[in-house]
Design an enzyme around this catalytic site. Structure first.
Site, PDB file in Angstrom:
ATOM      1  N   ASP A 248       0.866  -0.664  -0.318  1.00 57.19           N
ATOM      2  CA  ASP A 248      -0.017   0.334   0.064  1.00 57.19           C
ATOM      3  C   ASP A 248       1.126   1.473   0.121  1.00 57.19           C
ATOM      4  OD1 ASP A 248      -2.594   0.741   0.350  1.00 57.19           O
ATOM      5  OD2 ASP A 248      -1.612   2.519   1.561  1.00 57.19           O
ATOM      6  N   GLU A 291      -4.901   2.347  -4.156  1.00 57.14           N
ATOM      7  CA  GLU A 291      -3.223   2.585  -4.506  1.00 57.14           C
ATOM      8  C   GLU A 291      -2.580   1.513  -3.317  1.00 57.14           C
ATOM      9  OE1 GLU A 291      -4.964   3.375  -0.388  1.00 57.14           O
ATOM     10  OE2 GLU A 291      -5.600   4.339  -2.409  1.00 57.14           O
TER      11      GLU A 291
END
Length: 376
Positions: A248, A291
């Site tokens: 992430d 993301e």
């Protein structure tokens, strides 16, 4: 039959030519039966040795053709099918046979069209017409010779036979033109169909790639990754393990808020570019959503997975997105290992828990599901 000869015979084009040659031999066998019948009825005006010599010449000619096919020499010639050569040999042998049966020549003239039909689907129209003209000249010459020197009273009959053969050969020549034109049109349509097939195949491949790829980063999408991961799990051998990591990008919302969504997109693309450099060709990386990315390493262990994720983390921290410079890029990763029989969803959950711990402990770090702390 030698191995090289057998190899030539197994080629698709050669197999087709050998089948056509076998059909020609079958036609010869039927005509030979007519020859023997004419001899038995006393219509063959030559003795037994002359007949045997005639049949021997035919056999030798066909053995030559067979050797050319089996050796592959025919493939080096302008006409690998040897169709014109076979037609000419057949016309010569047939004329030699009919020379000895002058009284039954009219009944047997239909064999000439039979020989010419063999070339109707292969010979070019002008070549076919040339062979047809030769056949007519041979027959007309024999009939003219006999009518003038032997049986003057049969001249009208000989003329009629010659005219009938001429009509038949002329019709066959026109038929050959039609067949060749039809064949050319079929070849053009086949080429067009093949071109359309290749185009459709390319479009299908593009659609499959689009269905499997994230448009922004060019990486695999989540659905395709799950398919690949399940497939990799099924092929695992005892003792082998897969490395799994959920990655992430840190403070991604802040990047979007401070620099705009274009900067966020550049950050995602920068990570994808860094990953392509750091990973091996057979490593699998996909955009998992937003993301978040997911990584699968074949034939992996804890040390290799840790080293790979740390390498990605350090490389990404030094990345400089194009057009939209963003400072302080970092990522966090949660890692897990899978062995034969493990559940992919459970491993993803374990990696997600490790990623949560990495975020909770300050981000910019890689934590493993098999430990309770930082992997370093």
């Amino acid at each position: 039959m030698s191995s090289r000869t057998a190899e030539h015979a197994r080629q698709p084009s050669q197999r087709l030519l050998l089948k056509r040659f076998a059909m020609a031999l079958g036609s010869y066998a039927l005509v030979i039966l007519l020859v023997l019948l004419a001899y038995a009825l006393g219509l063959y005006q030559a003795d037994g040795p002359a007949l045997a010599l005639n049949l021997l010449l035919l056999l030798l000619s066909q053995l030559v053709f067979l050797c050319l096919y089996l050796s592959g020499i025919n493939q080096r010639l302008c006409d690998p099918s040897l169709t014109e050569a076979q037609v000419l040999v057949a016309l010569a042998w047939l004329s030699l046979f009919l020379w000895h049966v002058p009284t039954a020549r009219g009944a047997l003239l239909g064999i000439y069209p039979l020989v010419m039909l063999f070339g109707a689907f292969q010979l070019r129209p002008w070549v076919f017409a040339r062979c047809a003209a030769l056949a007519w000249l041979l027959f007309a010459g024999m009939n003219g010779w006999d009518a003038y020197h032997l049986q003057l009273d049969s001249a009208p009959q000989a003329l009629l036979q010659t005219a009938v053969l001429g009509v038949l050969l002329l019709w066959l020549s026109l038929f050959a033109v039609y067949v060749q034109d039809l064949r050319r049109r079929m070849m053009r349509r086949r080429s067009a169909l093949l071109a359309h097939r290749d185009t459709l195949r390319g479009m299908m491949q593009q659609l499959e790639e689009l269905a499997a790829t994230d448009e922004l980063t060019g990486l695999y999408n989540r659905r395709h990754f799950l398919q690949l991961a399940e497939r990799a799990l099924l092929t695992l051998q005892p003792g082998q393990r897969l490395g799994l990591a959920l990655i992430d990008l840190d403070h991604f919302k802040r990047i979007n808020d401070q620099h705009g969504h274009a900067a966020g997109d550049r950050a995602l693309q920068a990570f994808a570019a860094v990953a392509r450099v750091c990973l091996r060709d057979h490593d699998i990386l996909a955009r998992y959503g937003g993301e978040e990315f997911v990584l699968l390493l074949p034939e992996c262990d804890a040390e290799r997975l840790t080293a790979c994720c740390e390498r990605l983390r350090l490389a990404f921290s030094q990345a400089e997105p194009l057009e939209q410079p963003v400072q302080g890029l970092s990522l966090s990763a949660g890692m897990a290992l899978l062995g034969p029989g493990d559940d992919l969803d459970r491993a993803l959950h374990a990696a997600d828990q490790a990623l949560y711990r990495a975020k909770h402990e300050g981000r910019n770090r890689c934590l493993a599901a098999w430990t309770a702390g930082h992997v370093d």
